[in-house]
Motif scaffolding. Structure first.
Motif, PDB file in Angstrom:
ATOM      1  N   LEU A   1       0.820  -1.207   0.000  1.00  0.00           N
ATOM      2  CA  LEU A   1       0.000   0.000   0.000  1.00  0.00           C
ATOM      3  C   LEU A   1       0.855   1.260   0.000  1.00  0.00           C
ATOM      4  O   LEU A   1       0.392   2.326  -0.413  1.00  0.00           O
ATOM      5  N   LEU A   2       2.109   1.156   0.479  1.00  0.00           N
ATOM      6  CA  LEU A   2       3.007   2.304   0.574  1.00  0.00           C
ATOM      7  C   LEU A   2       4.334   1.967  -0.076  1.00  0.00           C
ATOM      8  O   LEU A   2       4.663   0.789  -0.298  1.00  0.00           O
ATOM      9  N   ASP A   3       5.120   2.999  -0.392  1.00  0.00           N
ATOM     10  CA  ASP A   3       6.447   2.750  -0.954  1.00  0.00           C
ATOM     11  C   ASP A   3       7.416   2.391   0.169  1.00  0.00           C
ATOM     12  O   ASP A   3       7.036   2.269   1.346  1.00  0.00           O
TER      13      ASP A   3
ATOM     14  N   GLU B  54       5.587   6.145   2.238  1.00  0.00           N
ATOM     15  CA  GLU B  54       4.777   7.200   1.635  1.00  0.00           C
ATOM     16  C   GLU B  54       3.769   6.601   0.651  1.00  0.00           C
ATOM     17  O   GLU B  54       3.992   5.530   0.076  1.00  0.00           O
ATOM     18  N   GLU B  55       2.669   7.320   0.453  1.00  0.00           N
ATOM     19  CA  GLU B  55       1.675   6.891  -0.528  1.00  0.00           C
ATOM     20  C   GLU B  55       2.253   6.976  -1.932  1.00  0.00           C
ATOM     21  O   GLU B  55       2.973   7.920  -2.262  1.00  0.00           O
ATOM     22  N   ILE B  56       1.955   5.998  -2.752  1.00  0.00           N
ATOM     23  CA  ILE B  56       2.460   5.952  -4.121  1.00  0.00           C
ATOM     24  C   ILE B  56       1.532   6.780  -5.011  1.00  0.00           C
ATOM     25  O   ILE B  56       0.317   6.549  -5.016  1.00  0.00           O
ATOM     26  N   PRO B  57       2.055   7.765  -5.761  1.00  0.00           N
ATOM     27  CA  PRO B  57       1.193   8.587  -6.627  1.00  0.00           C
ATOM     28  C   PRO B  57       0.396   7.730  -7.603  1.00  0.00           C
ATOM     29  O   PRO B  57       0.839   6.663  -8.028  1.00  0.00           O
ATOM     30  N   HIS B  58      -0.773   8.236  -7.971  1.00  0.00           N
ATOM     31  CA  HIS B  58      -1.699   7.470  -8.805  1.00  0.00           C
ATOM     32  C   HIS B  58      -1.052   6.976 -10.099  1.00  0.00           C
ATOM     33  O   HIS B  58      -1.182   5.797 -10.461  1.00  0.00           O
TER      34      HIS B  58
ATOM     35  N   PHE C 164       1.367   4.230  -9.434  1.00  0.00           N
ATOM     36  CA  PHE C 164       0.681   3.030  -8.943  1.00  0.00           C
ATOM     37  C   PHE C 164       0.097   2.234 -10.110  1.00  0.00           C
ATOM     38  O   PHE C 164       0.294   1.021 -10.204  1.00  0.00           O
TER      39      PHE C 164
ATOM     40  N   ARG D 190       5.104  -7.856  -4.663  1.00  0.00           N
ATOM     41  CA  ARG D 190       5.522  -6.663  -3.920  1.00  0.00           C
ATOM     42  C   ARG D 190       6.848  -6.088  -4.423  1.00  0.00           C
ATOM     43  O   ARG D 190       6.956  -4.884  -4.661  1.00  0.00           O
TER      44      ARG D 190
END
Length: 250
Positions: A72-74, A78-82, A85, A116
């Motif tokens: 879900l995160l890098d 951090e959140e992975i940009p759309h 992703f 992953r």
């Protein structure tokens, strides 16, 4: 046809266009692969799972189903940009036979592949397509989750949007002009005018890039500071009052 007053907030015409655009934009960069795999499900991690499981199938035969386990995160949390992703997911689908053996999901009869590592590697340098570049400004300039469904009365929808406080702009349409450029039509709330915004889909070397994902920062900053007029193009487009060349930024 209801007559629209472009200076009186969102018009019924705008509401209809925005709703249609919200329903269609998901098809700009779909399906995920040339093999037409589509989403069958998204399984949240159960206890012991190492990531979420994206369940895919060909849309016809349930026996074609498999799942990719992805983070879900890098690696920095951090959140992975759309854009990264989706590109990474597409890369995993293309390489799924090289990702190792599958194992069964604990609940559903679906083979799961641990993707992953490959997903994170691909997310670091994603191979974007021209369709991805066209899609990014739609996500950036349009409502975050698409417009809500229409109630059946577009006049009421427009009145409710005006009472709730209109956003600075409304995205009304778009067109991929050629291999390098796309035009996005927006109505600026401050004037009620419809403008055409030309964005670049490729960098100087001709490689597809993700600059369009910053459109929601660049465009309103120029419009609010009255700098947009400096970039007006001498072209005629009957769907807007003026066309602005923002290819240096987006």
């Amino acid at each position: 046809m209801v007559e629209d007053d472009p200076t009186a907030g969102p018009t019924p015409h705008d509401v209809l266009l925005e709703s249609l655009l919200g329903r269609l934009r998901e098809f700009v960069a779909s399906p995920l692969t040339p093999g037409s795999y589509v989403l069958r499900g998204l399984l949240p991690p159960a206890e012991g799972d190492r990531g979420a499981r994206v369940v895919l199938w060909d849309g016809h035969d349930l026996d074609s189903t498999y799942a990719l386990e992805i983070p879900l995160l890098d690696e920095d949390g951090e959140e992975i940009p759309h854009d990264r992703f989706i590109a990474a997911l597409r890369a995993c689908i293309a390489q799924r036979h090289a990702l190792g053996p599958s194992f069964p999901d604990e609940v559903f009869p679906v083979p799961v592949i641990d993707a992953r590592r490959h997903f994170l590697d691909a997310a670091g340098a994603p191979p974007l397509t021209l369709a991805d570049a066209l899609h990014l400004p739609l996500l950036s300039l349009g409502p975050a989750n698409g417009p809500p469904p229409l109630s059946g009365n577009v006049e009421e929808e427009a009145d409710e949007a005006e009472e709730a406080g209109e956003a600075e702009w409304r995205l009304l349409g778009f067109m991929l002009v050629d291999e390098r450029h796309a035009r996005y039509y927006v109505r600026w709330a401050g004037t009620g005018e419809v403008w055409g915004l030309d964005f670049c889909m490729r960098d100087e070397a001709g490689k597809v890039d993700a600059r369009g994902g910053t459109a929601d920062m660049i465009f309103p900053a120029l419009a609010s500071s009255h700098d947009l007029e400096r970039f007006q193009r001498p072209v005629s487009d009957g769907r807007c009052r003026a066309v602005y060349d923002l290819t240096a930024w987006c």
